[in-house]
Design an enzyme around this catalytic site. Structure first.
Site, PDB file in Angstrom:
ATOM      1  N   SER A   1       0.827  -1.204   0.000  1.00  0.00           N
ATOM      2  CA  SER A   1       0.000   0.000   0.000  1.00  0.00           C
ATOM      3  C   SER A   1       0.859   1.251   0.000  1.00  0.00           C
ATOM      4  O   SER A   1       1.943   1.288   0.599  1.00  0.00           O
ATOM      5  CB  SER A   1      -0.904   0.000   1.239  1.00  0.00           C
ATOM      6  OG  SER A   1      -1.540   1.257   1.407  1.00  0.00           O
TER       7      SER A   1
ATOM      8  N   TYR B   1      -2.753  -0.242   9.849  1.00  0.00           N
ATOM      9  CA  TYR B   1      -2.841  -0.825   8.512  1.00  0.00           C
ATOM     10  C   TYR B   1      -1.521  -0.654   7.768  1.00  0.00           C
ATOM     11  O   TYR B   1      -0.968  -1.612   7.203  1.00  0.00           O
ATOM     12  CB  TYR B   1      -3.976  -0.161   7.733  1.00  0.00           C
ATOM     13  CG  TYR B   1      -4.011  -0.518   6.270  1.00  0.00           C
ATOM     14  CD1 TYR B   1      -4.362  -1.800   5.852  1.00  0.00           C
ATOM     15  CD2 TYR B   1      -3.689   0.415   5.293  1.00  0.00           C
ATOM     16  CE1 TYR B   1      -4.386  -2.135   4.509  1.00  0.00           C
ATOM     17  CE2 TYR B   1      -3.708   0.096   3.953  1.00  0.00           C
ATOM     18  CZ  TYR B   1      -4.056  -1.179   3.564  1.00  0.00           C
ATOM     19  OH  TYR B   1      -4.075  -1.509   2.235  1.00  0.00           O
TER      20      TYR B   1
END
Length: 329
Positions: A134, A161
């Site tokens: 990501s 995350y």
């Protein structure tokens, strides 16, 4: 055109937004695909079921409900089908969700990633593991005149995350050195489009605008994202899959549009696509969010010829058309 006699490709998170699109494209080009997903209720399970209905209608696709954290199950599946290529997209997504549900990220993003690493290293003739990282790993770095590059440090995550995604990259680096099988980590930049995720801003804004409800604009609207259309993302994923690194090779590649757009500009484009002006409530930045993202995609371009084609205005028009058709409004 690929050789259809070779082993199937495993796609994890196949009922997810990107997994659905990747699985469809792989089957279209003649591949055999096995998709797995745990079909959890992080967002509307009916949307996942509809995506899965699309896939199950395709010759060459087979689905098995499975959680990627089930290491024994994943390993058995890979070995029993002679799988040699994997596109690992399953993950617990979202920044804000982690505040109340941190162990969901440990299970899916750490334990799940390790399951795929272990299955890959024990697979005969394994060729390539492509996995989703990501852009959040870059942290809240200021956006200058150039995009974020893969070589700069990514050691200051501002969300759990992001920390789990960076951990997955480091785990992969160690496995590549220890066990030799090739891996590619793709740092995704804000993917959008038809069949997207309801927890993404453009999707939630559409729901509220059509319902006549105000939208909450975080960061006072002073944020920018490198919005990347789903078809362009799939082009990049398959390009990376088809160009594995050498043995013991592990590489990180950005995959985005490389044309960051301000949040207020995105909202304006969405209003035009919907034909409705949004009622806006300005809010401060939320914990874990970043101010801007901007992908330098030169490495992926050099490797695969990757060239994003869909501008945001066109992509949002396509999303709105799908949304109205799917939800009937």
């Amino acid at each position: 055109m690929p050789d259809t006699d070779i082993s199937p490709i495993l796609v994890t998170g196949a009922a997810g937004f990107i997994g659905h699109a990747v699985s469809s494209r792989l089957v279209e080009r003649g591949e055999s695909v096995i998709g797995i997903d745990n079909l959890n209720d992080y967002y509307d399970p009916a949307l996942k079921a509809a995506r899965l209905d699309n896939l199950n209608a395709l010759d060459g696709f087979r689905f098995e409900q499975m959680d990627v954290s089930d290491a024994d199950g994943v390993k058995t599946l890979v070995q029993s089908h002679g799988i040699q290529r994997i596109v690992h997209l399953a993950a617990q997504a979202g920044v804000r969700y982690s505040i109340e549900n941190p162990f969901a990220y440990q299970k899916s993003n750490l334990q799940g990633h390790l399951s795929l690493l272990e299955a890959s290293r024990h697979a005969d003739g394994f060729q390539h593991l492509v996995y989703a990282s990501s852009s959040s790993v870059y942290g809240d770095k200021p956006m200058g005149g150039e995009g974020f590059t893969e070589d700069e440090p990514a050691n200051n995550p501002v969300s759990l995350y992001a920390a789990t995604k960076r951990s997955g990259e480091m785990m992969s680096q160690s496995y590549a050195k220890l066990y030799g099988f090739p891996m590619t980590g793709l740092r995704f930049f804000t993917v959008y489009g038809p069949w997207g995720r309801p927890d993404m801003a453009y999707f939630g804004f559409t729901q509220k605008i059509l319902a006549g409800e105000p939208i909450e604009v975080y960061g006072e609207g002073k944020m920018a994202r490198d919005f990347t259309y789903i078809d362009d993302i799939v082009d990049g994923i398959l390009g990376a899959l088809d160009h594995p690194p050498e043995r013991h090779g592990h590489r990180i590649l950005n995959i985005g549009d490389s044309r960051p757009v301000g949040l207020m500009d995105m909202i304006k484009a969405l209003e035009e696509a919907l034909g409705v002006e949004a009622q806006k409530i300005m809010r401060p930045m939320q914990p874990g969010d970043v101010t801007s993202t901007y992908a330098d995609i030169s490495k992926l371009q050099a490797l695969t010829g990757y060239a994003p084609k869909v501008m945001l205005e066109d992509g949002l028009q396509r999303f709105v058309s799908w949304y109205r058709d799917f939800y009937g409004n």
